[in-house]
Design an enzyme around this catalytic site. Structure first.
Site, PDB file in Angstrom:
ATOM      1  N   HIS A  43      22.960 -94.265 -18.082  1.00 39.16           N
ATOM      2  CA  HIS A  43      21.507 -94.133 -18.186  1.00 39.16           C
ATOM      3  C   HIS A  43      20.822 -94.458 -16.854  1.00 39.16           C
ATOM      4  O   HIS A  43      19.694 -94.939 -16.823  1.00 39.16           O
ATOM      5  CB  HIS A  43      20.948 -94.979 -19.334  1.00 39.16           C
ATOM      6  N   ASP A  45      21.292 -91.932 -14.311  1.00 39.20           N
ATOM      7  CA  ASP A  45      21.144 -90.647 -13.590  1.00 39.20           C
ATOM      8  C   ASP A  45      19.708 -90.137 -13.623  1.00 39.20           C
ATOM      9  O   ASP A  45      19.153 -89.748 -12.596  1.00 39.20           O
ATOM     10  CB  ASP A  45      22.159 -89.586 -14.045  1.00 39.20           C
ATOM     11  N   SER A  82      35.182 -67.841 -29.214  1.00 45.27           N
ATOM     12  CA  SER A  82      35.766 -69.142 -28.896  1.00 45.27           C
ATOM     13  C   SER A  82      36.923 -69.414 -29.843  1.00 45.27           C
ATOM     14  O   SER A  82      36.850 -69.090 -31.026  1.00 45.27           O
ATOM     15  CB  SER A  82      34.705 -70.233 -29.062  1.00 45.27           C
ATOM     16  N   GLY A 142      31.743 -83.321 -29.440  1.00 41.00           N
ATOM     17  CA  GLY A 142      30.988 -84.416 -30.061  1.00 41.00           C
ATOM     18  C   GLY A 142      31.514 -85.797 -29.716  1.00 41.00           C
ATOM     19  O   GLY A 142      31.049 -86.795 -30.264  1.00 41.00           O
ATOM     20  N   ALA A 143      32.476 -85.887 -28.786  1.00 44.95           N
ATOM     21  CA  ALA A 143      33.067 -87.184 -28.468  1.00 44.95           C
ATOM     22  C   ALA A 143      32.367 -87.864 -27.301  1.00 44.95           C
ATOM     23  O   ALA A 143      32.777 -88.933 -26.853  1.00 44.95           O
ATOM     24  CB  ALA A 143      34.546 -87.010 -28.154  1.00 44.95           C
ATOM     25  N   GLY A 144      31.330 -87.233 -26.770  1.00 43.24           N
ATOM     26  CA  GLY A 144      30.626 -87.830 -25.634  1.00 43.24           C
ATOM     27  C   GLY A 144      31.376 -87.636 -24.328  1.00 43.24           C
ATOM     28  O   GLY A 144      31.186 -88.384 -23.377  1.00 43.24           O
ATOM     29  N   GLU A 180      20.465 -77.054 -19.739  1.00 46.45           N
ATOM     30  CA  GLU A 180      20.478 -78.078 -20.803  1.00 46.45           C
ATOM     31  C   GLU A 180      19.063 -78.488 -21.191  1.00 46.45           C
ATOM     32  O   GLU A 180      18.724 -78.577 -22.366  1.00 46.45           O
ATOM     33  CB  GLU A 180      21.178 -79.352 -20.299  1.00 46.45           C
ATOM     34  N   ASP A 192      26.801 -85.319 -15.801  1.00 47.71           N
ATOM     35  CA  ASP A 192      27.962 -84.702 -16.447  1.00 47.71           C
ATOM     36  C   ASP A 192      28.419 -83.451 -15.716  1.00 47.71           C
ATOM     37  O   ASP A 192      29.605 -83.265 -15.443  1.00 47.71           O
ATOM     38  CB  ASP A 192      27.627 -84.372 -17.902  1.00 47.71           C
TER      39      ASP A 192
HETATM   40  C1  GLA Z   1      24.512 -88.232 -21.341  1.00 46.06           C
HETATM   41  C2  GLA Z   1      23.706 -87.341 -20.406  1.00 46.06           C
HETATM   42  C3  GLA Z   1      23.838 -87.824 -18.962  1.00 46.06           C
HETATM   43  C4  GLA Z   1      23.559 -89.310 -18.836  1.00 46.06           C
HETATM   44  C5  GLA Z   1      24.329 -90.097 -19.902  1.00 46.06           C
HETATM   45  C6  GLA Z   1      23.959 -91.549 -19.897  1.00 46.06           C
HETATM   46  O1  GLA Z   1      25.868 -88.070 -21.090  1.00 46.06           O
HETATM   47  O2  GLA Z   1      24.148 -86.014 -20.497  1.00 46.06           O
HETATM   48  O3  GLA Z   1      22.991 -87.068 -18.134  1.00 46.06           O
HETATM   49  O4  GLA Z   1      22.200 -89.565 -18.916  1.00 46.06           O
HETATM   50  O5  GLA Z   1      24.129 -89.573 -21.192  1.00 46.06           O
HETATM   51  O6  GLA Z   1      24.410 -92.148 -18.738  1.00 46.06           O
END
Ligand code: GLA
Length: 403
Positions: A43, A45, A82, A142-144, A180, A192
């Protein structure tokens, strides 16, 4: 729990074969874009701060073929398929037209390629012809771990090459962020896609999100007998939901109250007393997290990989207590891993679900896995998915030969 990951080269060869079956033509090429793990800098970026993610050895592959002038059919149609398909179906298919794309006009996973086309057209003035695309990804959805950014990045590097756009990586990062934010509707930052575009094998990417200056910092896990274990809680998060943007607004309010353009511009030692208690906690997290990134970079440059553990754990505590983006499953993953001997552990990515990472000694892997699984079972949580990841190269073309 998770199946062994097939080598990229054979995945690419299969994809080419599959592409010919689906579309009756050979693709112009195959491109790969990795998912990411964020080592630290969460958090930060969208606050113009520092991040230290790495690209992982799980990736999206796209095989693509541009529609040729004069070919039969609509010249600007994009056909997509896909291999990640609903149960019982072989492929998930979609289509859209490159002309006249509007936010909200394309749903599901096709919104990611469509968002990239939208960004190229709207933001960069590119005329994008129709194309056929086949996607295969090993980044868990969905796993972040940025499965959606991996798709966007694979598409933009493919189009950059096929349309000879000559864009550099920071430019492609900005355009996928635009995709995005403006098309998909997720108010995310630039970390990301930057990791997916600029990662380097064996290294983490130290990125200044204000200038997009970046530097690779060695992360020689194996040489130190270490591993990064991902603990995917399988609690699904979504950044189009309110929590993420609420945090973002809180940071913006905090910066404004402190008279700064962004939290990056807040001088060290500034008193946070004038902020309300909640905003103060949010700001404290971001300022502290930027510091921790710099400290981790310092340790890594000095070759002290094990020494970053406590900083990772401190980051988690700050995200849990001050930024309040963790959840019981992530906290349990971190606590169980630490109790079983992890050197450090933290949630990674936006939070509210998704994955945690634990820095562990190789010989502790089985113990940590068992401890985490046991702790989840005891609390009655869904079984987590556990796998190790390695820092991998950023996106690029895969050379595939076919006849
Ligand atoms: C997500 C967002 C990123 C970043 C993170 C938190 O992954 O896509 O841009 O803000 O959350 O660090």
């Amino acid at each position: 729990m998770s199946a062994p990951v097939q080598p990229v080269q054979s995945r690419a060869e299969n994809l080419v074969r599959r592409f010919a079956e689906v579309y009756g033509e050979t693709p112009d090429g195959v491109w790969r874009a990795p998912g990411r793990v964020n080592l630290i800098g969460e958090h930060t970026d969208y606050n113009n701060g520092f991040v230290l993610p790495f690209a992982i050895d799980r990736s999206a592959l796209v095989a693509m073929r541009l529609r040729r002038p004069g070919e039969t059919g609509e010249p600007d149609v994009v056909r997509l398929a896909s291999t990640y398909a609903p149960d019982g179906e072989e492929l998930s298919r979609a289509r859209f037209h490159t002309g006249g794309l509007e936010p909200g006009g394309v749903g599901g996973w096709a919104a990611y390629p469509a968002g990239v086309v939208f960004a190229l057209v709207r933001r960069a003035g590119v005329v994008v012809p129709g194309f056929d695309l086949l996607l295969d990804s090993t980044v868990p959805v969905g796993a972040g771990l940025s499965s959606s950014h991996a798709v966007e990045v694979a598409v933009i590097v493919a189009l950059n090459e096929l349309l000879e756009l000559g864009m550099d990586r920071p430019r492609m990062a900005r355009l996928t962020q635009y995709a995005e934010n403006e098309f998909v509707g997720a108010p995310t930052g630039i970390m990301d896609q930057s990791a997916s575009l600029m990662g380097r094998e064996g290294s983490a990417l130290f990125l200044d999100c204000r200038s997009l200056d970046s530097e690779t910092v060695p992360l020689p896990l194996a040489r130190h007998g270490l591993e990064v274990l991902v603990i995917d809680t399988r609690v699904v998060h979504s950044h189009a939901d309110g929590g993420y943007s609420a945090r973002r607004s809180s940071c913006e309010r905090g910066a404004a109250a402190l008279g700064a353009a962004s939290l990056r511009e807040v001088p060290a030692g500034t008193s946070l007393d004038r902020l309300d208690a909640e905003t103060r906690r949010r700001v404290r997290h971001v300022l502290g997290e930027n510091e921790r990134v710099l400290q981790v970079v310092g340790h890594l440059r000095a070759g002290d990989v094990a020494g970053i553990g406590n900083l990772l754990t401190a980051s988690h505590a700050s995200l849990r207590d001050d930024f309040e983006v963790s959840c019981p499953e992530l906290d349990l993953a971190v606590d169980a891993a630490l109790a079983a001997g992890a050197l450090g552990a933290r949630m990674t990515g936006g939070g509210f679900g998704g994955s945690a990472i634990a820095l562990i000694r190789r010989e502790d892997e089985e113990r940590v896995r068992a401890a985490v699984r046991g702790a989840f079972a005891e609390r009655g949580f869904r079984e987590p998915a556990l796998f190790t990841v390695l820092p991998a190269d950023g996106a690029g073309r895969i050379r595939v030969t076919w006849h």
